[in-house]
Design an enzyme around this catalytic site. Structure first.
Site, PDB file in Angstrom:
ATOM      1  CE  LYS A 152       4.212  -9.531  20.628  1.00  0.00           C
ATOM      2  NZ  LYS A 152       3.651 -10.708  20.000  1.00  0.00           N
ATOM      3  NE  ARG A 201      -3.265 -15.371  12.646  1.00  0.00           N
ATOM      4  CZ  ARG A 201      -2.834 -14.394  13.432  1.00  0.00           C
ATOM      5  NH1 ARG A 201      -2.418 -14.684  14.650  1.00  0.00           N
ATOM      6  NH2 ARG A 201      -2.821 -13.153  13.008  1.00  0.00           N
ATOM      7  CD  GLN A 248      -6.262 -10.477  13.404  1.00  0.00           C
ATOM      8  OE1 GLN A 248      -6.096 -10.274  12.213  1.00  0.00           O
ATOM      9  NE2 GLN A 248      -5.271 -10.559  14.272  1.00  0.00           N
ATOM     10  CG  HIS A 266      -2.449  -2.887   9.363  1.00  0.00           C
ATOM     11  ND1 HIS A 266      -3.461  -3.751   9.040  1.00  0.00           N
ATOM     12  CD2 HIS A 266      -1.523  -3.614  10.031  1.00  0.00           C
ATOM     13  CE1 HIS A 266      -3.160  -4.962   9.473  1.00  0.00           C
ATOM     14  NE2 HIS A 266      -1.995  -4.916  10.081  1.00  0.00           N
ATOM     15  CG  HIS A 272       0.929  -4.660  12.460  1.00  0.00           C
ATOM     16  ND1 HIS A 272       0.695  -5.598  11.488  1.00  0.00           N
ATOM     17  CD2 HIS A 272       2.149  -4.154  12.184  1.00  0.00           C
ATOM     18  CE1 HIS A 272       1.733  -5.657  10.672  1.00  0.00           C
ATOM     19  NE2 HIS A 272       2.639  -4.791  11.063  1.00  0.00           N
ATOM     20  CB  CYS A 281      -0.367  -6.428   7.913  1.00  0.00           C
ATOM     21  SG  CYS A 281       0.187  -8.002   8.537  1.00  0.00           S
ATOM     22  CG  ASP A 304      -5.813  -6.289  11.753  1.00  0.00           C
ATOM     23  OD1 ASP A 304      -5.125  -5.689  12.599  1.00  0.00           O
ATOM     24  OD2 ASP A 304      -5.325  -6.941  10.815  1.00  0.00           O
TER      25      ASP A 304
END
Length: 662
Positions: free
Chosen positions: A490, A388, A406, A410, A536, A359, A408
């Site tokens: 979320k 991570r 991911q 945004h 997100h 992000c 992912d």
RNA sequence: GCUGCUGUAGCUCAGUGGUAGAGCGCACCCUUGGUAAGGGUGAGGCCGAGAGUUCAAUUCUCUCCAGCAGCACCA
């Protein structure tokens, strides 16, 4: 029947019939009144929907239903009794100094948390189980009593049950503590009940495993020994369940991953996947599928740096809140001197970190140039590879890794676009999960946590926005208080693995904080600067986890479009080798992932290997006949039959069938 | 990270205070076999890493590493 008091009460039974009893009548008495056999089978009752013991007196008009072992409720009560009465007492008999904590039921069984003086191992379970059987055979009645706080505390103090004392002391109620005893054995347990009236009702049970668990679930507290067990109505059901567990084990993606030669892990890169060629086929096919999906949904794909100066992480807030889970790298050329340190002390003045999330990097792209309200929403997608530093005990095959990718993205939008964007995302994820064949998806709306950023008005708006989106998308969902991220509420999509463990895959998170921290802005219609809202979101979550779940849900038999090897051409004898090569080349030319098996083995052997080990969905078997007629004998995975088909037509059909769903 | 268990051949696993075994796989040979294991021969192991006890350790003890189960964690 005997009248307990003058006052009469009306008891309504499930069939609608109503009967009159004296106030103070017990569930057992009512069951006896209905029929002798029912009274014999009765385990407990529900009074106005609330579970009560058979011996509890009823003083007011109520709807009553008798619970027997035939119902799920009855089974759960039995499991509870196995834990709290059988297991607890057996442990106390064998280990008098053991201290009981709590023993609830769980899906398919129960556990009990107990403190032992010396560690317990799985080998000790057999003896405990034996003792449990002995106690069961005694058939002791279970007797309930209500006690004052002082008496309850005294009883547990006498027995050295410090955890029970803790529970009683912290309880809000003044008295009416329910203690269950087994006849005159001296054993008692504190429990909200209800329990079986008698140990004779206990069915078949088995202790399964021991593990550690923190007292009150807090890692600052002592670790207790948790004994897990399962209990069923009879041996048949128990064996059935144990068999199910074995079957589930065979679906384990770690096992199948090795068997199918998809990927591996090794110590030197623990928690990170070595994708083998076959595994990477799945990975790529999924990635390309999602790429088409998000393109279609108006996203733009980007790629951002792996290694970013910690200044950005400080600004985003990750450095403060999340640093212990980041991999930090000094930005200095390491010394090649064997003696001295690899980096100087100075190196720690300038640190970089492997990105744990995409992000902040996406905000950097948004921040390039000036954005107008007309530009919004801007949807930036990335197959972002994140690192991570997870707690070592958390690592689990593909499901929980330290390096993950991911799907992912945004979405930067105006506040008035939140609902529309959320609805669109819910639609997208619904379609994708349907394509993947996932039906058992649990949707959770995680609401504001105690510690959070942003005002209550902003949270009100954010939560309402997500709620509305879920309703509009026609999704059933559960709300979980306090489970949201610190920056916003979320939506989580959970999917179960083979053994029933639930994993979060897709997610949609509203964020009002990060745009602020990283100073993202757009020019509104009014000519003034405004903050965009950030959504997100991920559909698969991580490719790693999603593939793990996918493998388990289909037991390795992936749909054709994802199958690493879609077709194997196998020969019966070497007289067909040349033709087999030809068919293989044709398959490759048609874009089918094919393999050629012209080994000097019997066809039985080849079929077995490609089916059982490789999970190959299609086998084209060719022998002299097929070579002569230019056909193939098609054998589908899991089918005993075969069909003879013209080779061109067979390949055309396969190509058709191998089309991705989108 | 915490608690418990495990670590022996590529895989699945036996086993022992005197440095090792099976099945599968692999290589070679025989076999040309029509839909879920044809036969023979052979190669292959620093018994997770380090330290200790012992004349002697893969075996016993300790530490570490990793895996498994659960707990905690998952921004």
């Amino acid at each position: 029947m005997e009248q307990k008091a003058e006052k009469q009460i009306q008891i309504t039974l499930p069939d609608g019939a109503s009967r009159s009893y004296g106030a103070g009548v017990t569930g057992l008495e009512i069951a006896e009144d209905i029929s002798k056999s029912l009274a014999k089978a009765a385990l407990a009752v529900t009074v106005d929907g609330v579970q009560r013991d058979l011996c509890d007196p009823i003083y007011a008009d109520a709807a009553l239903a008798v619970i027997t072992l035939d119902s799920e409720e009855g089974l759960e009560i039995m499991r509870h009794t196995v834990a709290a009465q059988l297991l607890a007492r057996a442990v106390k008999n064998l280990y008098p100094s053991a201290k009981l904590a709590i023993g609830p039921t769980i899906e398919n069984g129960f556990y009990y948390d107990i403190e032992f003086e010396s560690p317990l191992s799985t080998d000790d379970l057999e003896a405990i189980e034996k003792e449990m059987r002995k106690i069961k055979e005694s058939g002791a009645p279970i007797i309930k009593s209500l006690n004052s706080k002082a008496d309850t505390l005294a009883a547990f103090k006498e027995r050295g049950e410090t955890y029970k004392m803790d529970i009683v002391e912290r309880a809000e109620q003044a008295d009416d503590f329910q203690l269950y005893a087994q006849g005159e054995t001296g054993f008692i347990d504190l429990c909200r009940g209800p329990h079986l009236p008698n140990l004779k009702h206990v069915g078949a049970f088995k202790l399964l495993k021991v593990a550690g668990a923190y007292w009150r679930g807090d890692s600052a507290n002592a670790v207790l020994t948790r004994i897990y067990g399962t209990a069923w109505r009879n041996d048949k059901e128990l064996n059935n369940y144990l068999h199910q567990l074995e079957e589930a084990e065979k679906r384990d993606h770690r096992k199948l991953g090795q068997q199918m030669d998809l990927y591996h892990f090794q110590e030197e890169a623990m928690g990170s996947v070595f994708w083998h060629p076959k595994g990477y086929v799945i990975y790529n096919a999924l990635e390309q599928y999602i790429r088409r999906r998000v393109n279609d949904a108006g996203y733009k794909e980007v790629k951002t740096p792996q290694l970013i100066d910690n200044k950005l992480w400080v600004a985003s807030g990750h450095w403060g809140k999340y640093r212990e889970n980041m991999f930090v790298v000094p930005d200095e050329i390491p010394s090649t001197d064997d003696e001295g340190p690899v980096v100087s002390d100075k190196a720690f003045e300038k640190l970089m970190a492997l990105k744990p999330m995409n992000c902040p990097a996406h905000v950097q792209i948004f921040n390039q140039g000036i954005k107008s309200y007309r530009d919004l929403p801007i949807r930036l997608a990335e197959f972002g590879c994140c690192h991570r530093n997870e707690a070592h005990g958390a690592l689990h095959g593909l499901m929980r890794v330290r390096q993950m990718t991911q799907d992912d993205a945004h979405i930067f939008c105006r506040e008035d676009q939140i609902t529309e964007e959320s609805v669109a995302f819910c639609e997208l994820i619904k379609n994708v999960y349907a394509d993947m064949g996932f039906e058992d998806v649990r949707v959770v709306l995680a609401l504001r946590p105690e510690a959070r950023a942003g005002s209550d008005e902003v949270w009100d708006k954010a939560e309402a926005g997500l709620q509305e989106a879920l309703v509009k998308a026609g999704l059933e969902f559960e709300e979980e208080e306090g489970e949201g991220a610190f920056y916003g509420p979320k939506v989580e999509y959970h999917i179960r693995d083979a053994i029933g463990r639930s994993w979060q895959c897709g997610t949609l998170q509203l964020d009002f904080v990060l745009p602020e921290r990283l100073d993202a802005s757009y020019i509104g219609e009014d000519g003034a600067k405004h903050r965009p809202v950030m959504l997100h979101r991920a559909v698969l979550g991580t490719l790693e986890r999603f593939i793990g779940i996918l493998i388990e849900s289909c037991a390795g038999k992936l749909p054709l479009w994802l199958a690493p090897v879609q077709c194997v051409v196998a020969t019966v004898t070497d007289s067909a080798d040349e033709y087999a090569r030809e068919v293989f080349v044709m398959l490759k030319a048609a874009g089918i992932r094919a393999e050629l098996d012209i080994r000097n083995e019997k066809i039985n052997y080849k079929v077995r290997e490609h089916s059982a080990e490789g999970k190959v969905p299609n086998l084209f078997v060719v022998g002299a006949r097929e070579a002569e007629e230019r056909t193939v004998a098609i054998r589908r995975l899991g089918s005993k039959d075969q069909s003879i088909e013209n080779v061109e037509r067979a390949i055309a059909a396969l190509v058709q069938e191998a089309q991705p769903p989108f």
